[in-house]
Enzyme design. Sequence first.
Site, PDB file in Angstrom:
ATOM      1  CD  GLU A 232      18.554   2.009 -10.511  1.00 46.64           C
ATOM      2  OE1 GLU A 232      19.377   1.441 -11.275  1.00 46.64           O
ATOM      3  OE2 GLU A 232      17.725   1.407  -9.842  1.00 46.64           O
ATOM      4  CB  CYS A 266      20.034  -2.609 -11.321  1.00 44.10           C
ATOM      5  SG  CYS A 266      19.454  -1.548  -9.996  1.00 44.10           S
TER       6      CYS A 266
END
Length: 456
Positions: A232, A266
């Site tokens: 990720e 993010c």
Amino acid sequence: MSQPYELDVLNPATEEVIATVPGALAHDVDAAVARAARAQRGWAAAAPADRARLLRRFAAVVDDHIEELARLEVREAGHTIGNARWEAGNVRDLLDYAAGGVERLTGRQIPVPGGIDLTILEPLGVVGVIAPWNFPMPIAAWGTAPALAAGNAVILKPAETTPLTALRLAELALEAGLPEHLFQVLPGRGDLAGDALVRHPGVAKIVFTGSTRIGKRIMSLCADQVKRVTLELGGKSPNIVFADADIEAAAAAAPMSFLDNSGQDCCARTRILVQRSVYDDFLDRLAPALKAVVVGDPADENTQMGPLISRVQLDRVRSYVTDDLATVTGSAPEGPGFWFPPTLVTGAAPDAPVATEEVFGPVAAVLPFDDEDEAVRLANATEYGLSGSIWTRDVGRALRVSGAVAAGNLSVNSHSSVRYWTPFGGYGQSGLGRELGPDALTAFTETKNVFISTEA
């Protein structure tokens, strides 16, 4: 480096050292993997109901310590106390959700001629989880909870700057009755402890959350052993506002879509794309909403945004907001601490670094577009594809644009990205694989196929 070393943990709001912890070396990883492998065999052999019961007990113990964990997160990560409480609660919820999957981790019976065919899901063994500093507790639990539920052991390497909540969670796991060495935490430098964990042949899978640059290196190291990996990575998520949207609601929601956790997220909506016909109206509403965000002591109940994590991150964010850019800014404390004010950049070119690269701070670029096609083109003008938002009252448009934007997690008329009930992950340079959701446990299993002949 083979000499012992220590990690100083700083309070980002004051720059004071609040703790010093020993850092792990390769031989520490070797010993931890050996211990984990022994513990995993007993854990996998335990009755599913017993594993589920212990994970629920772990969740209950975390629930009893939510305020303690939250206060620790405030001190080591600079998160606001409200966010930190949510994060500790999310660890509890993830453990509960994963526990519910233990007894439902079933294979299939597949119709075949001449017999019966079965699939069996078996644990991988030892899983390495490398967690980031931006959400130390919940992201550590994203990998740890389903891996444990699927019958694996876990070695967690927290970020160098935020090891304290991870170490405390390991203590709470033992308090809850989880077998010794089943869940271990090894603080350490990425190039030492992290590298050794990724390279270790006794680790069956790596779960990594962090930068795309480091993720690519981890993927390369895992490829040498054909080791499973979930990544990720970064994001540069768009917030697309169409003229037919509720402009007041969209403008009110926009600040915290990129200021939450000081923009160190993010999924932050750091590219605000606004249809030209409502661009000025939207900015007129957004600017005061931005300036109203309360930035200050993260331990204060009224604070909405705290400091950045480190001096390195502060310098990085500053480098993107150059003097030639037009900006709208809020306020931030002066003096000690890694503070940067909420910032909107207006008038930047669509290909400017602030509009294309992941800043990972409280900075968003606002860009106009003319029509749906241009909105999609701008939204996809990035190497990332993690998340994004679409603001419109037109359901057809919401579905069309959702289908056209290359991102793994989209939200219409909201900025939601992560729910533990639903899968999470990205396209392109944002990563590989999916976490969370109903299939999370299967990502930590091998599928074994067994055919039983019934022919005489």
